[in-house]
Design a protein around this motif. Structure first.
Motif, PDB file in Angstrom:
ATOM      1  N   ARG A   1     101.844 -71.248  80.102  1.00 15.51           N
ATOM      2  CA  ARG A   1     100.999 -70.134  79.658  1.00 15.51           C
ATOM      3  C   ARG A   1     101.120 -69.929  78.149  1.00 15.51           C
ATOM      4  O   ARG A   1     100.136 -69.614  77.469  1.00 15.51           O
ATOM      5  CB  ARG A   1     101.364 -68.839  80.393  1.00 15.51           C
ATOM      6  N   ALA A   2     102.323 -70.116  77.606  1.00 14.16           N
ATOM      7  CA  ALA A   2     102.524 -69.988  76.160  1.00 14.16           C
ATOM      8  C   ALA A   2     101.711 -71.052  75.419  1.00 14.16           C
ATOM      9  O   ALA A   2     101.125 -70.765  74.359  1.00 14.16           O
ATOM     10  CB  ALA A   2     104.004 -70.115  75.814  1.00 14.16           C
ATOM     11  N   LEU A   3     101.663 -72.262  75.935  1.00 17.97           N
ATOM     12  CA  LEU A   3     100.853 -73.316  75.317  1.00 17.97           C
ATOM     13  C   LEU A   3      99.371 -72.976  75.370  1.00 17.97           C
ATOM     14  O   LEU A   3      98.635 -73.221  74.403  1.00 17.97           O
ATOM     15  CB  LEU A   3     101.102 -74.656  76.021  1.00 17.97           C
ATOM     16  N   LEU A   4      98.923 -72.407  76.483  1.00 20.04           N
ATOM     17  CA  LEU A   4      97.516 -72.001  76.595  1.00 20.04           C
ATOM     18  C   LEU A   4      97.200 -70.928  75.559  1.00 20.04           C
ATOM     19  O   LEU A   4      96.173 -71.006  74.868  1.00 20.04           O
ATOM     20  CB  LEU A   4      97.240 -71.507  78.015  1.00 20.04           C
TER      21      LEU A   4
ATOM     22  N   VAL B   1      95.186 -70.859  86.137  1.00 21.13           N
ATOM     23  CA  VAL B   1      96.201 -70.274  85.264  1.00 21.13           C
ATOM     24  C   VAL B   1      97.302 -69.599  86.077  1.00 21.13           C
ATOM     25  O   VAL B   1      98.470 -69.579  85.670  1.00 21.13           O
ATOM     26  CB  VAL B   1      95.555 -69.272  84.281  1.00 21.13           C
ATOM     27  N   GLU B   2      96.950 -69.046  87.230  1.00 16.65           N
ATOM     28  CA  GLU B   2      97.961 -68.332  88.030  1.00 16.65           C
ATOM     29  C   GLU B   2      99.053 -69.272  88.536  1.00 16.65           C
ATOM     30  O   GLU B   2     100.117 -68.816  88.976  1.00 16.65           O
ATOM     31  CB  GLU B   2      97.297 -67.578  89.187  1.00 16.65           C
ATOM     32  N   ARG B   3      98.817 -70.576  88.449  1.00 10.64           N
ATOM     33  CA  ARG B   3      99.821 -71.555  88.889  1.00 10.64           C
ATOM     34  C   ARG B   3     100.716 -72.036  87.748  1.00 10.64           C
ATOM     35  O   ARG B   3     101.668 -72.787  87.984  1.00 10.64           O
ATOM     36  CB  ARG B   3      99.125 -72.760  89.525  1.00 10.64           C
ATOM     37  N   LEU B   4     100.428 -71.636  86.528  1.00 14.05           N
ATOM     38  CA  LEU B   4     101.193 -72.120  85.376  1.00 14.05           C
ATOM     39  C   LEU B   4     102.524 -71.382  85.254  1.00 14.05           C
ATOM     40  O   LEU B   4     102.640 -70.218  85.609  1.00 14.05           O
ATOM     41  CB  LEU B   4     100.393 -71.917  84.087  1.00 14.05           C
ATOM     42  N   ASN B   5     103.518 -72.087  84.714  1.00 13.89           N
ATOM     43  CA  ASN B   5     104.791 -71.423  84.428  1.00 13.89           C
ATOM     44  C   ASN B   5     104.745 -70.769  83.048  1.00 13.89           C
ATOM     45  O   ASN B   5     103.743 -70.862  82.341  1.00 13.89           O
ATOM     46  CB  ASN B   5     105.966 -72.398  84.547  1.00 13.89           C
TER      47      ASN B   5
ATOM     48  N   MET C   1      93.209 -57.374  80.753  1.00 17.48           N
ATOM     49  CA  MET C   1      93.260 -58.070  79.472  1.00 17.48           C
ATOM     50  C   MET C   1      94.597 -58.783  79.276  1.00 17.48           C
ATOM     51  O   MET C   1      94.644 -59.886  78.717  1.00 17.48           O
ATOM     52  CB  MET C   1      92.996 -57.085  78.339  1.00 17.48           C
ATOM     53  N   ASN C   2      95.689 -58.177  79.733  1.00 16.88           N
ATOM     54  CA  ASN C   2      96.984 -58.846  79.638  1.00 16.88           C
ATOM     55  C   ASN C   2      97.025 -60.114  80.475  1.00 16.88           C
ATOM     56  O   ASN C   2      97.628 -61.123  80.071  1.00 16.88           O
ATOM     57  CB  ASN C   2      98.110 -57.897  80.073  1.00 16.88           C
ATOM     58  N   ILE C   3      96.390 -60.078  81.628  1.00 14.20           N
ATOM     59  CA  ILE C   3      96.323 -61.275  82.463  1.00 14.20           C
ATOM     60  C   ILE C   3      95.444 -62.328  81.803  1.00 14.20           C
ATOM     61  O   ILE C   3      95.809 -63.508  81.725  1.00 14.20           O
ATOM     62  CB  ILE C   3      95.817 -60.915  83.870  1.00 14.20           C
ATOM     63  N   LEU C   4      94.272 -61.909  81.287  1.00 17.41           N
ATOM     64  CA  LEU C   4      93.379 -62.856  80.618  1.00 17.41           C
ATOM     65  C   LEU C   4      94.044 -63.473  79.391  1.00 17.41           C
ATOM     66  O   LEU C   4      93.779 -64.626  79.044  1.00 17.41           O
ATOM     67  CB  LEU C   4      92.087 -62.152  80.210  1.00 17.41           C
ATOM     68  N   GLY C   5      94.920 -62.705  78.721  1.00 19.08           N
ATOM     69  CA  GLY C   5      95.621 -63.209  77.551  1.00 19.08           C
ATOM     70  C   GLY C   5      96.897 -63.967  77.885  1.00 19.08           C
ATOM     71  O   GLY C   5      97.642 -64.347  76.982  1.00 19.08           O
ATOM     72  N   CYS C   6      97.136 -64.201  79.154  1.00 16.75           N
ATOM     73  CA  CYS C   6      98.326 -64.927  79.621  1.00 16.75           C
ATOM     74  C   CYS C   6      99.620 -64.232  79.204  1.00 16.75           C
ATOM     75  O   CYS C   6     100.653 -64.874  79.016  1.00 16.75           O
ATOM     76  CB  CYS C   6      98.316 -66.377  79.124  1.00 16.75           C
ATOM     77  N   LEU C   7      99.554 -62.911  79.042  1.00 17.48           N
ATOM     78  CA  LEU C   7     100.733 -62.111  78.758  1.00 17.48           C
ATOM     79  C   LEU C   7     101.343 -61.554  80.040  1.00 17.48           C
ATOM     80  O   LEU C   7     102.468 -61.052  80.026  1.00 17.48           O
ATOM     81  CB  LEU C   7     100.370 -60.955  77.818  1.00 17.48           C
ATOM     82  N   ASP C   8     100.598 -61.646  81.137  1.00 22.13           N
ATOM     83  CA  ASP C   8     101.051 -61.196  82.438  1.00 22.13           C
ATOM     84  C   ASP C   8     100.405 -62.102  83.484  1.00 22.13           C
ATOM     85  O   ASP C   8      99.486 -62.880  83.169  1.00 22.13           O
ATOM     86  CB  ASP C   8     100.648 -59.732  82.667  1.00 22.13           C
TER      87      ASP C   8
ATOM     88  N   THR D   1      92.922 -65.505  92.092  1.00 23.86           N
ATOM     89  CA  THR D   1      92.682 -66.730  91.339  1.00 23.86           C
ATOM     90  C   THR D   1      92.221 -66.407  89.920  1.00 23.86           C
ATOM     91  O   THR D   1      91.346 -65.567  89.720  1.00 23.86           O
ATOM     92  CB  THR D   1      91.602 -67.584  92.032  1.00 23.86           C
ATOM     93  N   PHE D   2      92.805 -67.104  88.953  1.00 26.14           N
ATOM     94  CA  PHE D   2      92.431 -66.984  87.545  1.00 26.14           C
ATOM     95  C   PHE D   2      92.169 -68.387  87.021  1.00 26.14           C
ATOM     96  O   PHE D   2      93.099 -69.176  86.840  1.00 26.14           O
ATOM     97  CB  PHE D   2      93.548 -66.293  86.759  1.00 26.14           C
ATOM     98  N   LEU D   3      90.895 -68.684  86.796  1.00 35.01           N
ATOM     99  CA  LEU D   3      90.508 -69.995  86.281  1.00 35.01           C
ATOM    100  C   LEU D   3      90.147 -69.889  84.800  1.00 35.01           C
ATOM    101  O   LEU D   3      89.377 -69.013  84.404  1.00 35.01           O
ATOM    102  CB  LEU D   3      89.310 -70.553  87.046  1.00 35.01           C
ATOM    103  N   PHE D   4      90.700 -70.797  83.995  1.00 39.76           N
ATOM    104  CA  PHE D   4      90.313 -70.931  82.593  1.00 39.76           C
ATOM    105  C   PHE D   4      89.930 -72.384  82.369  1.00 39.76           C
ATOM    106  O   PHE D   4      90.743 -73.275  82.574  1.00 39.76           O
ATOM    107  CB  PHE D   4      91.464 -70.543  81.662  1.00 39.76           C
TER     108      PHE D   4
END
Length: 240
Positions: A83-86, A75-79, A54-61, A67-70
């Motif tokens: 991730r904060a903007l997402l 998403v795993e490639r975002l800085n 859930m932390n990964i899905l919430g972009c908190l980790d 691979t994490f696609l949204f």
């Protein structure tokens, strides 16, 4: 994103903490697809990997690997800033402890995400009153958390989470601090928001009675998805 593609997709997601002999692998290769508009309950014993996921899905980790696609984006490639903007634009969060500011009104609590986003005052107030109306608390807009019941405080927290019109609502034990009657009220509210607003709901819970409100129940065990159950809207299991 293709029309038939899942809103969220995890493939081979791992998460490790520490290094060397002290390294702990919380996730061991999670595969999971979440369809837009679904209501998903995530269950599992402590240490099963559900909270890490859930932390990964919430972009908190971030994943260690995988691979994490949204919406089709990696998403795993975002800085950190991306991730904060997402999170700010697409995700809403509800917590067990409500996390309301004690000296501010319900309306001001709901306005916070819009304030951080830089929305004008008039637009913040309009959107926040609309969110409070959705959760049945528009008449309580000027009350502080101390003047509200636990169930009402959680409704304010839900209003705050949906005020930005997120695609996904992540709820971490949203009924954990409530009695059984208030818990059912909150679950009916989440179900109604899911059905009428189309918000995808991802909820961590230890309680089978609360998970029964979901259409999909994902069971975690030992860092992996153990099984996925599909239910009718009323909570009747149809397959596993």
């Amino acid at each position: 994103m293709a029309a038939d593609a899942p809103l969220i997709s995890l493939r081979g997601v791992t998460k490790s903490y520490g290094t060397g002999a002290t390294q702990f692998q919380a996730l061991k290769g999670v595969d999971l697809d979440i369809t837009a508009g679904d209501f998903v309950a995530v269950m599992g014993p402590s240490g099963s990997g559900k909270s890490t996921t859930m932390n990964i899905l919430g972009c908190l980790d971030v994943p260690t690997d995988g691979t994490f696609l949204f919406r089709g984006h990696h998403v795993e490639r975002l800085n950190r800033d991306q991730r904060a903007l997402l999170r700010r634009n697409y995700l809403g969060f509800v917590f067990q402890g409500f996390n309301l500011l004690s000296r501010t009104t319900a309306l001001e609590n709901v306005e916070l995400p819009l304030l951080y986003r830089g929305d004008a005052k008039a637009e913040r107030r309009r959107a926040s009153m609309a969110a409070l109306e959705k959760v049945g608390l528009d008449r309580w807009w000027d009350h502080t958390p101390a003047e509200l019941s636990g169930g009402q405080q959680q409704r304010v927290a839900i209003a705050r989470a949906i005020v930005t019109n997120p695609d996904v609502l992540l709820a971490d034990e949203p009924t954990g601090n409530l009695d059984s009657e208030r818990s059912v009220e909150i679950m009916h509210l989440l179900t109604d928001l899911n059905r009428t607003s189309g918000i995808t709901v991802l909820m961590v819970t230890h309680e089978p009675d609360m998970a029964a409100f979901a259409r999909t129940v994902v069971h975690f065990k030992d860092g992996l998805v153990e099984r996925i159950e599909a239910h009718h809207a009323q909570g009747e299991e149809v397959n596993s």
